[in-house]
Design a protein around this motif. Structure first.
Motif, PDB file in Angstrom:
ATOM      1  N   GLY A  73       6.289   6.471  -2.111  1.00  0.00           N
ATOM      2  CA  GLY A  73       5.343   7.050  -3.060  1.00  0.00           C
ATOM      3  C   GLY A  73       5.142   6.237  -4.321  1.00  0.00           C
ATOM      4  O   GLY A  73       4.243   6.538  -5.099  1.00  0.00           O
ATOM      5  N   GLY A  74       5.945   5.213  -4.551  1.00  0.00           N
ATOM      6  CA  GLY A  74       5.886   4.454  -5.796  1.00  0.00           C
ATOM      7  C   GLY A  74       4.504   3.972  -6.210  1.00  0.00           C
ATOM      8  O   GLY A  74       4.068   4.232  -7.336  1.00  0.00           O
ATOM      9  N   PRO A  75       3.773   3.277  -5.340  1.00  0.00           N
ATOM     10  CA  PRO A  75       2.446   2.791  -5.740  1.00  0.00           C
ATOM     11  C   PRO A  75       1.492   3.926  -6.101  1.00  0.00           C
ATOM     12  O   PRO A  75       0.721   3.812  -7.048  1.00  0.00           O
ATOM     13  CB  PRO A  75       1.951   2.034  -4.500  1.00  0.00           C
ATOM     14  CG  PRO A  75       3.198   1.612  -3.792  1.00  0.00           C
ATOM     15  CD  PRO A  75       4.171   2.738  -4.029  1.00  0.00           C
ATOM     16  N   TRP A  76       1.553   5.028  -5.370  1.00  0.00           N
ATOM     17  CA  TRP A  76       0.677   6.166  -5.644  1.00  0.00           C
ATOM     18  C   TRP A  76       1.044   6.797  -6.986  1.00  0.00           C
ATOM     19  O   TRP A  76       0.163   7.167  -7.766  1.00  0.00           O
ATOM     20  CB  TRP A  76       0.792   7.200  -4.529  1.00  0.00           C
ATOM     21  CG  TRP A  76       0.346   6.683  -3.203  1.00  0.00           C
ATOM     22  CD1 TRP A  76       1.148   6.195  -2.209  1.00  0.00           C
ATOM     23  CD2 TRP A  76      -0.984   6.588  -2.717  1.00  0.00           C
ATOM     24  NE1 TRP A  76       0.381   5.811  -1.151  1.00  0.00           N
ATOM     25  CE2 TRP A  76      -0.926   6.044  -1.428  1.00  0.00           C
ATOM     26  CE3 TRP A  76      -2.216   6.925  -3.261  1.00  0.00           C
ATOM     27  CZ2 TRP A  76      -2.063   5.819  -0.667  1.00  0.00           C
ATOM     28  CZ3 TRP A  76      -3.354   6.703  -2.496  1.00  0.00           C
ATOM     29  CH2 TRP A  76      -3.269   6.153  -1.213  1.00  0.00           C
ATOM     30  N   LEU A  77       2.338   6.914  -7.243  1.00  0.00           N
ATOM     31  CA  LEU A  77       2.778   7.526  -8.501  1.00  0.00           C
ATOM     32  C   LEU A  77       2.477   6.627  -9.694  1.00  0.00           C
ATOM     33  O   LEU A  77       2.138   7.111 -10.773  1.00  0.00           O
ATOM     34  CB  LEU A  77       4.264   7.865  -8.425  1.00  0.00           C
ATOM     35  CG  LEU A  77       4.627   8.945  -7.405  1.00  0.00           C
ATOM     36  CD1 LEU A  77       6.137   9.127  -7.325  1.00  0.00           C
ATOM     37  CD2 LEU A  77       3.921  10.261  -7.730  1.00  0.00           C
ATOM     38  N   ALA A  89      -0.941  14.229  -4.975  1.00  0.00           N
ATOM     39  CA  ALA A  89      -1.058  15.026  -3.758  1.00  0.00           C
ATOM     40  C   ALA A  89      -0.886  14.151  -2.513  1.00  0.00           C
ATOM     41  O   ALA A  89      -0.347  14.603  -1.502  1.00  0.00           O
ATOM     42  CB  ALA A  89      -2.402  15.749  -3.719  1.00  0.00           C
ATOM     43  N   VAL A  90      -1.329  12.896  -2.583  1.00  0.00           N
ATOM     44  CA  VAL A  90      -1.143  11.967  -1.467  1.00  0.00           C
ATOM     45  C   VAL A  90       0.353  11.791  -1.198  1.00  0.00           C
ATOM     46  O   VAL A  90       0.796  11.829  -0.045  1.00  0.00           O
ATOM     47  CB  VAL A  90      -1.802  10.597  -1.752  1.00  0.00           C
ATOM     48  CG1 VAL A  90      -1.354   9.550  -0.739  1.00  0.00           C
ATOM     49  CG2 VAL A  90      -3.309  10.720  -1.749  1.00  0.00           C
ATOM     50  N   ALA A 103      -5.448  11.571 -11.053  1.00  0.00           N
ATOM     51  CA  ALA A 103      -3.983  11.582 -11.135  1.00  0.00           C
ATOM     52  C   ALA A 103      -3.414  12.674 -10.235  1.00  0.00           C
ATOM     53  O   ALA A 103      -2.463  12.436  -9.482  1.00  0.00           O
ATOM     54  CB  ALA A 103      -3.540  11.789 -12.583  1.00  0.00           C
ATOM     55  N   GLY A 104      -4.001  13.858 -10.284  1.00  0.00           N
ATOM     56  CA  GLY A 104      -3.532  14.947  -9.425  1.00  0.00           C
ATOM     57  C   GLY A 104      -3.709  14.636  -7.953  1.00  0.00           C
ATOM     58  O   GLY A 104      -2.833  14.930  -7.129  1.00  0.00           O
ATOM     59  N   LYS A 105      -4.833  14.027  -7.596  1.00  0.00           N
ATOM     60  CA  LYS A 105      -5.095  13.688  -6.193  1.00  0.00           C
ATOM     61  C   LYS A 105      -4.134  12.617  -5.694  1.00  0.00           C
ATOM     62  O   LYS A 105      -3.680  12.671  -4.544  1.00  0.00           O
ATOM     63  CB  LYS A 105      -6.540  13.232  -6.032  1.00  0.00           C
ATOM     64  CG  LYS A 105      -7.523  14.374  -6.202  1.00  0.00           C
ATOM     65  CD  LYS A 105      -8.958  13.891  -6.180  1.00  0.00           C
ATOM     66  CE  LYS A 105      -9.898  15.061  -6.443  1.00  0.00           C
ATOM     67  NZ  LYS A 105     -11.297  14.635  -6.533  1.00  0.00           N
ATOM     68  N   ASP A 142       0.806  -1.206   0.000  1.00  0.00           N
ATOM     69  CA  ASP A 142       0.000   0.000   0.000  1.00  0.00           C
ATOM     70  C   ASP A 142       0.842   1.260   0.000  1.00  0.00           C
ATOM     71  O   ASP A 142       0.342   2.324   0.308  1.00  0.00           O
ATOM     72  CB  ASP A 142      -0.910  -0.020   1.218  1.00  0.00           C
ATOM     73  CG  ASP A 142      -0.125  -0.263   2.500  1.00  0.00           C
ATOM     74  OD1 ASP A 142       1.117  -0.322   2.448  1.00  0.00           O
ATOM     75  OD2 ASP A 142      -0.750  -0.397   3.560  1.00  0.00           O
ATOM     76  N   GLY A 143       2.114   1.151  -0.313  1.00  0.00           N
ATOM     77  CA  GLY A 143       2.975   2.318  -0.294  1.00  0.00           C
ATOM     78  C   GLY A 143       3.733   2.457   1.011  1.00  0.00           C
ATOM     79  O   GLY A 143       4.452   3.417   1.213  1.00  0.00           O
ATOM     80  N   TRP A 144       3.576   1.485   1.891  1.00  0.00           N
ATOM     81  CA  TRP A 144       4.266   1.535   3.173  1.00  0.00           C
ATOM     82  C   TRP A 144       5.271   0.402   3.256  1.00  0.00           C
ATOM     83  O   TRP A 144       5.001  -0.710   2.850  1.00  0.00           O
ATOM     84  CB  TRP A 144       3.277   1.396   4.323  1.00  0.00           C
ATOM     85  CG  TRP A 144       2.323   2.520   4.387  1.00  0.00           C
ATOM     86  CD1 TRP A 144       1.101   2.586   3.780  1.00  0.00           C
ATOM     87  CD2 TRP A 144       2.511   3.762   5.042  1.00  0.00           C
ATOM     88  NE1 TRP A 144       0.513   3.791   4.032  1.00  0.00           N
ATOM     89  CE2 TRP A 144       1.355   4.535   4.814  1.00  0.00           C
ATOM     90  CE3 TRP A 144       3.534   4.306   5.801  1.00  0.00           C
ATOM     91  CZ2 TRP A 144       1.215   5.807   5.321  1.00  0.00           C
ATOM     92  CZ3 TRP A 144       3.372   5.577   6.306  1.00  0.00           C
ATOM     93  CH2 TRP A 144       2.228   6.316   6.064  1.00  0.00           C
ATOM     94  N   GLU A 145       6.413   0.701   3.782  1.00  0.00           N
ATOM     95  CA  GLU A 145       7.450  -0.314   3.979  1.00  0.00           C
ATOM     96  C   GLU A 145       7.627  -0.494   5.474  1.00  0.00           C
ATOM     97  O   GLU A 145       7.706   0.478   6.220  1.00  0.00           O
ATOM     98  CB  GLU A 145       8.751   0.168   3.349  1.00  0.00           C
ATOM     99  CG  GLU A 145       9.881  -0.828   3.460  1.00  0.00           C
ATOM    100  CD  GLU A 145      11.138  -0.288   2.806  1.00  0.00           C
ATOM    101  OE1 GLU A 145      12.188  -0.373   3.454  1.00  0.00           O
ATOM    102  OE2 GLU A 145      11.062   0.206   1.681  1.00  0.00           O
ATOM    103  N   ARG A 146       7.683  -1.729   5.906  1.00  0.00           N
ATOM    104  CA  ARG A 146       7.827  -2.023   7.327  1.00  0.00           C
ATOM    105  C   ARG A 146       9.138  -2.773   7.548  1.00  0.00           C
ATOM    106  O   ARG A 146       9.134  -3.995   7.602  1.00  0.00           O
ATOM    107  CB  ARG A 146       6.631  -2.834   7.815  1.00  0.00           C
ATOM    108  CG  ARG A 146       5.333  -2.050   7.714  1.00  0.00           C
ATOM    109  CD  ARG A 146       4.116  -2.961   7.735  1.00  0.00           C
ATOM    110  NE  ARG A 146       2.886  -2.207   7.591  1.00  0.00           N
ATOM    111  CZ  ARG A 146       2.348  -1.887   6.423  1.00  0.00           C
ATOM    112  NH1 ARG A 146       2.908  -2.263   5.308  1.00  0.00           N
ATOM    113  NH2 ARG A 146       1.234  -1.204   6.369  1.00  0.00           N
TER     114      ARG A 146
END
Length: 138
Positions: A39-43, A110-111, A105-107, A15-19
């Protein structure tokens, strides 16, 4: 790992988080390290939305060209009015889909910016806290 519909898929981005140091499994690493946002998954999702905007771009013109050919061969059929209404409806839907994808895409980007700012704010907050050594003075 990646959760998809409650299913854990090993080896896929999550989900964009690394643990770091977190044990594998749905519980994550409770107390097992830092939680780092990536940010990779969001981008990638934003790029996919941008691609949809691009792919939908010529569709309206293609629909128009196909419609003109159909009208030329239809003569004076009574269904032409309905055909025009359907075409207008599809043109609106195409433009709405392009707008939604562009907005999405913009939103999504922004995340990534928001998470980066939050990460920095949290880090800065902890940087001001001095940790005591084990067995040190109180």
């Amino acid at each position: 790992m990646s959760g998809v519909g409650g299913v854990t898929v090993v080896g896929q981005p999550n989900d964009g988080w690394e643990r770091p140091g977190a044990p594998a499994g749905p519980a994550g690493g409770v107390g097992g390290g830092d939680l780092l946002h990536r940010g990779g998954p969001w981008l990638r999702a934003a790029g996919g939305a941008d691609q949809l905007v691009t792919l939908l771009g010529p569709v309206k013109g293609e629909l128009q060209a196909a419609h003109q050919g159909l009208i030329a061969g239809a003569g004076s059929l009574s269904a032409l009015a309905e055909l025009r209404a359907v075409r207008a409806s599809w043109e609106r839907r195409i433009e709405e889909a392009r707008g939604e994808c562009g907005s999405l895409a913009g939103k999504l980007r922004a995340v990534v910016r928001g998470q980066a700012q939050t990460n920095e704010a949290v880090k800065s907050g902890f940087d001001g806290v001095k940790s005591r050594s084990v067995g040190g003075a109180r």
